[in-house]
Design an enzyme around this catalytic site. Sequence first.
Site, PDB file in Angstrom:
ATOM      1  N   ASN A 141       5.706   2.369  -2.531  1.00  0.00           N
ATOM      2  CA  ASN A 141       5.477   3.343  -1.459  1.00  0.00           C
ATOM      3  C   ASN A 141       5.596   2.587  -0.138  1.00  0.00           C
ATOM      4  OD1 ASN A 141       4.488   5.170   0.381  1.00  0.00           O
ATOM      5  ND2 ASN A 141       2.377   5.123  -0.389  1.00  0.00           N
ATOM      6  N   TRP A 142       6.680   2.852   0.579  1.00  0.00           N
ATOM      7  CA  TRP A 142       6.931   2.099   1.822  1.00  0.00           C
ATOM      8  C   TRP A 142       6.224   2.716   3.029  1.00  0.00           C
ATOM      9  CZ3 TRP A 142      12.856   0.485   1.420  1.00  0.00           C
ATOM     10  CH2 TRP A 142      12.978  -0.476   0.396  1.00  0.00           C
ATOM     11  N   LYS A 143       5.503   3.790   2.829  1.00  0.00           N
ATOM     12  CA  LYS A 143       4.703   4.403   3.910  1.00  0.00           C
ATOM     13  C   LYS A 143       5.553   4.526   5.174  1.00  0.00           C
ATOM     14  CE  LYS A 143       0.667   2.519   1.686  1.00  0.00           C
ATOM     15  NZ  LYS A 143      -0.764   2.288   1.745  1.00  0.00           N
ATOM     16  N   HIS A 196      -1.107  11.637  -2.035  1.00  0.00           N
ATOM     17  CA  HIS A 196      -1.565  10.272  -1.740  1.00  0.00           C
ATOM     18  C   HIS A 196      -2.845  10.348  -0.901  1.00  0.00           C
ATOM     19  CE1 HIS A 196      -1.679   6.259  -0.019  1.00  0.00           C
ATOM     20  NE2 HIS A 196      -0.914   5.879  -1.040  1.00  0.00           N
ATOM     21  N   GLU A 256      -3.812   8.825   1.620  1.00  0.00           N
ATOM     22  CA  GLU A 256      -3.605   8.860   3.086  1.00  0.00           C
ATOM     23  C   GLU A 256      -3.241  10.268   3.538  1.00  0.00           C
ATOM     24  OE1 GLU A 256      -0.854   5.589   3.254  1.00  0.00           O
ATOM     25  OE2 GLU A 256      -2.487   4.219   2.724  1.00  0.00           O
ATOM     26  N   GLU A 287      -5.461   5.839  -7.944  1.00  0.00           N
ATOM     27  CA  GLU A 287      -5.560   4.914  -6.822  1.00  0.00           C
ATOM     28  C   GLU A 287      -6.954   5.013  -6.207  1.00  0.00           C
ATOM     29  OE1 GLU A 287      -1.486   3.890  -5.137  1.00  0.00           O
ATOM     30  OE2 GLU A 287      -2.091   5.735  -4.157  1.00  0.00           O
ATOM     31  N   GLY A 298      -4.711  -0.943   0.279  1.00  0.00           N
ATOM     32  CA  GLY A 298      -4.469  -1.700   1.506  1.00  0.00           C
ATOM     33  C   GLY A 298      -5.635  -2.581   1.925  1.00  0.00           C
ATOM     34  N   SER A 326      -3.753  -2.387  -3.970  1.00  0.00           N
ATOM     35  CA  SER A 326      -3.613  -3.840  -3.795  1.00  0.00           C
ATOM     36  C   SER A 326      -3.007  -4.535  -5.019  1.00  0.00           C
ATOM     37  CB  SER A 326      -4.957  -4.464  -3.404  1.00  0.00           C
ATOM     38  OG  SER A 326      -5.412  -3.893  -2.186  1.00  0.00           O
ATOM     39  N   GLY A 349       1.878  -0.411  -2.549  1.00  0.00           N
ATOM     40  CA  GLY A 349       2.120  -0.220  -1.120  1.00  0.00           C
ATOM     41  C   GLY A 349       2.612  -1.517  -0.502  1.00  0.00           C
ATOM     42  N   GLY A 350       1.685  -2.256   0.122  1.00  0.00           N
ATOM     43  CA  GLY A 350       2.024  -3.452   0.896  1.00  0.00           C
ATOM     44  C   GLY A 350       2.990  -4.403   0.210  1.00  0.00           C
TER      45      GLY A 350
HETATM   46  C1  PEP Z   1      -0.521   2.807  -1.928  1.00  0.00           C
HETATM   47  O1  PEP Z   1      -0.212   3.053  -0.784  1.00  0.00           O
HETATM   48  O2  PEP Z   1      -0.304   3.666  -2.787  1.00  0.00           O
HETATM   49  C2  PEP Z   1      -1.124   1.511  -2.255  1.00  0.00           C
HETATM   50  C3  PEP Z   1      -1.607   1.338  -3.442  1.00  0.00           C
HETATM   51  O3  PEP Z   1      -1.152   0.556  -1.246  1.00  0.00           O
HETATM   52  P1  PEP Z   1      -1.516  -1.008  -1.425  1.00  0.00           P
HETATM   53  O4  PEP Z   1      -0.707  -1.514  -2.600  1.00  0.00           O
HETATM   54  O5  PEP Z   1      -1.077  -1.627  -0.125  1.00  0.00           O
HETATM   55  O6  PEP Z   1      -2.975  -1.087  -1.666  1.00  0.00           O
END
Ligand code: PEP
Length: 252
Positions: free
Chosen positions: A11-13, A97, A99, A169, A175, A215, A236-237
């Site tokens: 997920n590149w947000k 998600h 967010e 999640e 994050g 993470s 994500g990151g």
């Molecule tokens: C996400 O955005 O779905 C996520 C899990 O982010 P991260 O891996 O950065 O915690």
Amino acid sequence: MGERRPLIAGNWKMYKTPAEAAETARQLVERVTGVNDVDIMIAPTFAALEAVSRAIQGSPVALGAQNLFWEDEGAYTGEISAPMLKSVGCEYGIIGHSERRQYFGETDETVNKKIQAAIQVGLKPVFCVGETENEREDEQTLSVLDKQVKKGLEGLVLDQLDMLIIAYEPVWAIGTGKTATDDQAQEVHQFIRSLIKENFGNALSDSIRILYGGSVKPGNIAALMSMPDIDGALVGGASLDAESFSKIVKYK
Ligand code: PEP
């Protein structure tokens, strides 16, 4: 239990211009060419979908969207529909998600409508659920997930759900660098699978893929994937960099 094919999704947000996204996608394709035992998906911003779609053509990497609206078209300024996403090559759509729930007013009801809209056009929904830190501390984790899963899938019937993917999640792990322990994640994944069994039967609960997100990094993916009910990751990151994401893809 049938074999479930792992899915590693990025997920590149709200990161990367179309040119930057296409470049990262090209670097990823180079590194994962030949991987054939894992499904791979990246979800760039809407603006970058076309450029990334071209960059991954003919590769094992599939395209996903980060969100969608439930109507096919209409006066809904700023929104994008499932058929539009299909038309630019999306195979998956991330829905609900945390967010989106936290900043954009998504509810279990809107998530449900979006899942239905995705399935209608053959876009695989990656349906996100997860508890907040306070909910975990109050020992509400399983009841929160029970509600999110049941309401998110309300009105759907078994033969619509073969393309559904669930992503667990924990909000406190997104994050933040905090990851659920392998056992904490496994406990929740097992619970979600039991909810699917209770509501839709054995066959779907055996076949449905439940991803872990929060993470995930090259250093913790293998242990998470060794858990019996964890079938992949939503990243994500660590998905923003082709080298680290490819290491997660090649966790075996
Ligand atoms: C996400 O955005 O779905 C996520 C899990 O982010 P991260 O891996 O950065 O915690």
